[in-house]
Design a protein around this motif. Structure first.
Motif: not given
Length: 527
Positions: A4-13, A199-218
């Motif tokens: 669902i993220v496609g090729n989007q990044n946070l700057s695009d958002m 431990k340092g958990v690495e979250l990508t642009h796609a991770n962050m965006l997916y978290g957003g779309y998931y939260g909107d549904w949830q």
């Protein structure tokens, strides 16, 4: 695999939000002093650009890590999003961390630029040089360029720079355009593990965006939703479960600097919140407040909750405040809640819900075999690394491989079981982890500090039930034969070496600890 993220990044958002939601209120920030600061999407996008330009002028380049140690504030959000716009990586740091804990993050992430509060600069400027060792040769680690936010009225050290003044002098237009892949790291969130080192958990642009779309549904969010949160900005509960769903929906974030049990529910009503985040400590302290007329007169439609209070407490809370708690379960490493109650329909408290969108969740036995309904085993889940699961642990390939296999299956270390209907029930916490007021505490870390106190022969730390804060930190101490059992001195030693929420609140001096056949402390026998 397309997502669902496609090729989007946070700057695009942010570019889309500034153009299409520019006049809508993005942020209402309520300070603990009663102040309020509001930003539209267009205004905040301009603010992010100014911060990004400052970071670029300070030498921050794509892929570099930037430390952010700020209280809940618009500046915290702006710094993290500014890093994303220039391809850098934000590293939020807990405001309660000691100098030694901060130094660990600095060294692990090679932090060269840090944005911090005025009350941080004294120990950074005065203590970091003596605490940080250089890479391999013992030379002092170079002090990060230190920007101090909220510096008005504060005297700056010679090494410090005024963040707010320098941001104000920057252009509203982003100075440089950077190519950003959705799988590039956007943020590193440090989380306690079962060992002493976080431990340092690495979250990508796609991770962050997916978290957003998931939260909107949830949480069933829309562009007109108003999400109220008091979660700490350095935590994933804020970044991926509150901030990102608001952004992907183009909604409004009502950001309260500090939780206050006496003010919280009146804030919920006054600020017309439609969605909330709660942890057990909040639910319990709210129930201790005197009832007032009109408590059920509010706009709340969704209350996201994390793990269970008992059924009696849950029923009493829902009845008093006229809401329904939405239970869920997940980790920082899983980005979202891998199981959750649906935004509508049936719920089976104390179940933590069914598998969420994008996740395959199982309970398995010791050999990895899938267990049937009612059988307690290890909770594991599968997703796509870098999208629905973390990219990995930062600079820790061994820990990443142990947690996440090549097929995308992640081990939680937690115990649970499914019922016949596919609803998951959480049974035990991670081995050696303590949950206190929403914070994860490594018992091993506390034990390591206790072991450094003169006269302690052995120490064991466990979590015990606490009626308000989920668990309290309890320490069992075995002193050497001729040592003085000075418990107050031990506690003071812990206060000097641990964040406040990690310091034991219960201490029991014992003659010996129980051990297993291989010499390990048998913590199951401690209570």
């Amino acid at each position: 695999m397309a997502t669902i993220v496609g090729n989007q990044n946070l700057s695009d958002m942010w570019n889309w939000l500034a153009e299409h939601r520019g006049a809508h209120t993005f942020l209402e920030f309520h300070g603990k002093d009663g102040s309020q600061r509001d930003f539209t999407y267009a205004e905040f996008d301009s603010y992010i650009n100014r911060v990004a330009n400052l970071l670029s002028s300070a030498g921050v380049r794509p892929g570099e890590n930037v430390g952010v140690q700020l209280y809940n504030s618009p500046e915290h959000i702006a710094c993290c999003m500014a890093c994303a716009k220039i391809g850098a990586v934000a590293v939020p740091i807990n405001m309660q961390h000691t100098l030694a804990e901060c130094v660990y993050v600095f060294e692990k992430c090679d932090i060269s630029v840090l944005v911090a509060e005025p009350d941080c600069q004294c120990y950074y400027c005065g203590g970091v040089q003596s605490c940080i060792a250089g890479p391999g040769d013992g030379d002092p680690y170079a002090m990060p360029t230190l920007f101090i936010a909220h510096a008005a009225g504060s005297e700056l050290f010679a090494q410090s720079r005024d963040f707010d003044a320098e941001v104000a002098a920057q252009s509203d237009k982003l100075a440089a355009s950077v190519d950003i892949d959705p799988l590039d790291t956007a943020m590193i969130i440090f989380t306690s593990g079962t060992t002493s080192d976080p431990k340092g958990v690495e979250l990508t642009h796609a991770n962050m965006l997916y978290g957003g779309y998931y939260g909107d549904w949830q949480c069933n969010l829309s562009a007109e939703s108003r999400m109220l949160t008091t979660m700490p900005a350095f935590h994933s509960n804020f970044q991926t479960a509150a901030l990102m769903p608001v952004l992907t929906a183009g909604a409004t974030l009502v950001f309260v600097e500090k939780y206050s049990a006496t003010r919280y529910w009146s804030q919920v009503r006054e600020f017309r919140a439609t969605a909330l985040q709660l942890v057990a400590m909040m639910a319990r302290t709210l129930m201790l407040q005197p009832q007032v007329e009109g408590e059920r007169d509010h706009c709340v439609k969704s209350v996201q909750y994390y793990l269970a209070i008992d059924e009696g407490e849950k029923d009493a809370f829902e009845q008093r405040f006229g809401v329904m708690l939405q239970n869920c379960y997940g980790l920082t490493e899983s980005v979202c809640w891998v199981t959750t109650d649906l935004p509508y329909g049936e719920r089976r408290w104390p179940s933590v819900g069914r598998a969420g969108l994008g996740y395959d969740v199982r309970v398995v036995g010791e050999s990895g075999e899938k267990l049937g309904p009612g059988q307690v085993g290890d909770i594991v889940f599968r997703g796509k690394p870098g999208v629905t699961l973390m990219k990995g642990y930062y600079r820790d390939g061994a820990a990443t491989e142990k947690c996440l296999d090549c097929k995308g299956w992640m081990s939680s270390g937690d115990k649970g079981y499914f019922d016949e209907g596919g609803w998951l029930y959480f049974v035990d916490r991670k081995s050696n982890m303590i949950k206190r007021a929403g914070e994860n505490i490594s018992a091993s870390e506390v034990e390591e500090v206790l072991a450094g106190f003169p006269g302690i022969a052995e120490a064991a730390v466990i979590g015990v039930d606490d009626p308000i804060r989920d668990q309290a930190v309890k320490a069992f101490l075995v002193f050497e034969p001729d040592a003085s059992a000075d418990v107050e001195a031990v506690i003071e030693h812990c206060r000097r070496n641990l964040a406040d929420f990690k310091v034991p609140t219960i201490v029991e001096v014992v003659e010996e600890l129980p051990h297993t056949s291989v010499g390990k402390c048998a913590k199951k026998l401690l209570h």
